[in-house]
Design an enzyme around this catalytic site. Structure first.
Site, PDB file in Angstrom:
ATOM      1  N   ASP A   1       0.877  -1.173   0.000  1.00  0.00           N
ATOM      2  CA  ASP A   1       0.000   0.000   0.000  1.00  0.00           C
ATOM      3  C   ASP A   1       0.917   1.226   0.000  1.00  0.00           C
ATOM      4  O   ASP A   1       1.553   1.544   0.996  1.00  0.00           O
ATOM      5  CB  ASP A   1      -0.896  -0.038   1.249  1.00  0.00           C
ATOM      6  CG  ASP A   1      -1.881   1.129   1.314  1.00  0.00           C
ATOM      7  OD1 ASP A   1      -1.617   2.174   0.691  1.00  0.00           O
ATOM      8  OD2 ASP A   1      -2.908   1.010   2.010  1.00  0.00           O
TER       9      ASP A   1
ATOM     10  N   LYS B   1      -5.947  10.229  -1.837  1.00  0.00           N
ATOM     11  CA  LYS B   1      -5.027  11.014  -1.015  1.00  0.00           C
ATOM     12  C   LYS B   1      -4.077  11.819  -1.901  1.00  0.00           C
ATOM     13  O   LYS B   1      -4.509  12.735  -2.566  1.00  0.00           O
ATOM     14  CB  LYS B   1      -4.297  10.083  -0.040  1.00  0.00           C
ATOM     15  CG  LYS B   1      -5.198   9.011   0.618  1.00  0.00           C
ATOM     16  CD  LYS B   1      -6.235   9.576   1.555  1.00  0.00           C
ATOM     17  CE  LYS B   1      -7.301   8.580   2.012  1.00  0.00           C
ATOM     18  NZ  LYS B   1      -6.852   7.311   2.545  1.00  0.00           N
TER      19      LYS B   1
HETATM   20  C1  LIG Z   1      -7.421   6.055   2.814  1.00  0.00           C
HETATM   21  C2  LIG Z   1      -6.557   4.859   2.783  1.00  0.00           C
HETATM   22  C3  LIG Z   1      -7.015   3.643   2.261  1.00  0.00           C
HETATM   23  C4  LIG Z   1      -8.440   3.451   1.776  1.00  0.00           C
HETATM   24  O1  LIG Z   1      -8.698   4.202   0.633  1.00  0.00           O
HETATM   25  P1  LIG Z   1     -10.147   4.800   0.267  1.00  0.00           P
HETATM   26  O2  LIG Z   1      -9.877   5.545  -0.992  1.00  0.00           O
HETATM   27  O3  LIG Z   1     -10.574   5.651   1.414  1.00  0.00           O
HETATM   28  O4  LIG Z   1     -11.056   3.637   0.080  1.00  0.00           O
HETATM   29  C5  LIG Z   1      -6.121   2.571   2.230  1.00  0.00           C
HETATM   30  N1  LIG Z   1      -4.856   2.699   2.693  1.00  0.00           N
HETATM   31  C6  LIG Z   1      -4.394   3.855   3.203  1.00  0.00           C
HETATM   32  C7  LIG Z   1      -2.982   3.921   3.700  1.00  0.00           C
HETATM   33  C8  LIG Z   1      -5.219   4.974   3.268  1.00  0.00           C
HETATM   34  O5  LIG Z   1      -4.748   6.110   3.800  1.00  0.00           O
END
Ligand SMILES: *Cc1c(COP(=O)(O)O)cnc(C)c1O
Length: 379
Positions: free
Chosen positions: A170, A195
């Site tokens: 991730d 983000k």
């Molecule tokens: C926000 C986030 C997610 C989930 O993403 P969404 O677009 O809100 O579904 C997964 N991993 C991390 C590190 C995040 O900050």
């Protein structure tokens, strides 16, 4: 092509119909066929859409992959990765994990017979202790949320390769500007593009990038079969956001460094979590696998007082108290009462999420204004 050029041109071509410089928003669900099967590469927009395809080529290019896939949210992208598994399969995951990922794993996929191990990976060699014949996936998040732990992607990849297990990273916090997991040996890189990639807090989206063609085919099958895709308008907005990723990230990093240094010198602050400090336990790994240290910072105040932390986030004027991160505007969050409120106090404190922990997503405003704001809020 260098990274800063790829954000603008990677995987892009000018529109064939009129030469439009930006990809048109193909707001259509279906495509005319001259005879059954006689189409121009597009039949139905769950399967393929030209605007989404432009975005998918962009993320593949930025992550040095061969294939990109776009989804309706970060969690939808993670969901597609977990759908590669079968009942009985096991996953080894970071313990300091995004709360939504933890919920998806434990509240949905555990019921389908997938077993998850949540472990501290600051020493990546520990991962190997949990590998067995059922292990199919290692799930890594680095830097982690909200403790800014750093996990050695290369070391995790060596273990994954040795045991023929997939490694997914991730990469939401770092973005491909700072860190390119596929080049470090990961099989799948995942983004909550909501983000930093989108960068303007106006789109919810998830992205995957992979190198391997066969793995990409399996993921495309899941994307089409499960259908958690994003629309053409959002794909357009995401491409528009990505074009400035490198300039935004440079400023996020500069401001992050200034804010982290200010907090570290503040007499009321007990500890600042930011991988750029030499005192960070995995600073050397961060230095080796990241280009810079990003704009995500967590800190705790002396005395660890819950009410005082709440006051600080309420007092901030330039920083907005809100969920999410990675936008041009600075945001603050109080994990113990917001993102981690559902985790029992004892459990969350084990990973460092204490009552006075405050998380900052440092934006790209003038750093002096951000520091002034923190000064008046902390008092
Ligand atoms: C926000 C986030 C997610 C989930 O993403 P969404 O677009 O809100 O579904 C997964 N991993 C991390 C590190 C995040 O900050």
């Amino acid at each position: 092509m260098k990274f800063n050029t790829k954000t603008i041109h990677g995987g892009q071509e000018h529109d064939k119909a009129y030469g439009a410089v930006m990809p048109p928003i193909y707001q259509t669900s279906t495509y005319a066929q001259s005879t059954p099967g006689g189409h121009k590469g597009y039949e139905y927009s769950r399967t393929h859409n030209p605007t989404r395809a432009a975005l998918e080529r962009s993320i593949a290019s930025l992550e040095n992959g061969n294939h990109g896939l776009a989804f309706g949210s970060g969690l939808a992208a993670i969901d597609a990765v977990i759908k590669l598994l079968k009942p009985g399969d096991e996953v080894i995951s970071t313990n300091d994990l995004y709360g939504g990922s933890y919920r998806l794993f434990t509240k949905i996929y555990a019921d389908f017979g997938v077993k998850f191990h949540f472990i501290g990976m600051e020493n990546a060699h520990k991962i190997e202790d949990f590998v067995n014949d059922q292990t199919k996936l290692i799930w890594v998040e680095t830097p982690t949320n909200p403790m800014m732990n750093i996990i050695d992607i290369k070391a995790a990849a060596a273990i994954a390769q040795k045991h023929n297990v997939l490694l997914a990273v991730d990469n939401t916090f770092a973005t491909p500007y700072l860190q390119q997991p596929l080049d470090l040996g990961a099989d799948i890189v995942m983004h909550s593009a909501t983000k930093y990639l989108g960068g303007h807090s106006d789109v919810v989206m998830g992205l995957l990038a992979v190198k391997d063609h066969e793995l990409a085919e399996r993921l495309y099958f899941i994307q089409n079969a499960s259908g958690a895709i994003c629309g053409p308008q959002d794909s357009f907005l995401m491409l528009r956001g990505i074009k400035t990723l490198h300039v935004r990230m440079q400023r996020h990093c500069e401001n992050g460094r200034k804010v982290a240094t200010f907090l570290n010198d503040h007499p009321k602050i007990e500890k600042v979590y930011w991988p750029g400090f030499e005192s960070h336990p995995n600073h050397d790994i961060a230095k080796a696998q990241m280009k810079d240290f990003g704009g995500m910072i967590s800190f705790v105040t002396k005395g660890n007082n819950y009410e005082e932390a709440i006051k600080i986030v309420e007092n901030m004027k330039v920083f907005t108290l809100a969920e999410s991160l990675g936008g041009v505007e600075s945001l603050s969050g109080h994990p113990a009462s917001m993102t981690h409120a559902s985790i029992p106090k004892e459990e969350r404190e084990k990973t460092g999420v204490v009552d006075s922990l405050i998380r900052l997503s440092v934006g790209i405003e003038d750093a002096d204004d951000l520091i002034e704001d923190l000064k008046q809020a902390i008092g």
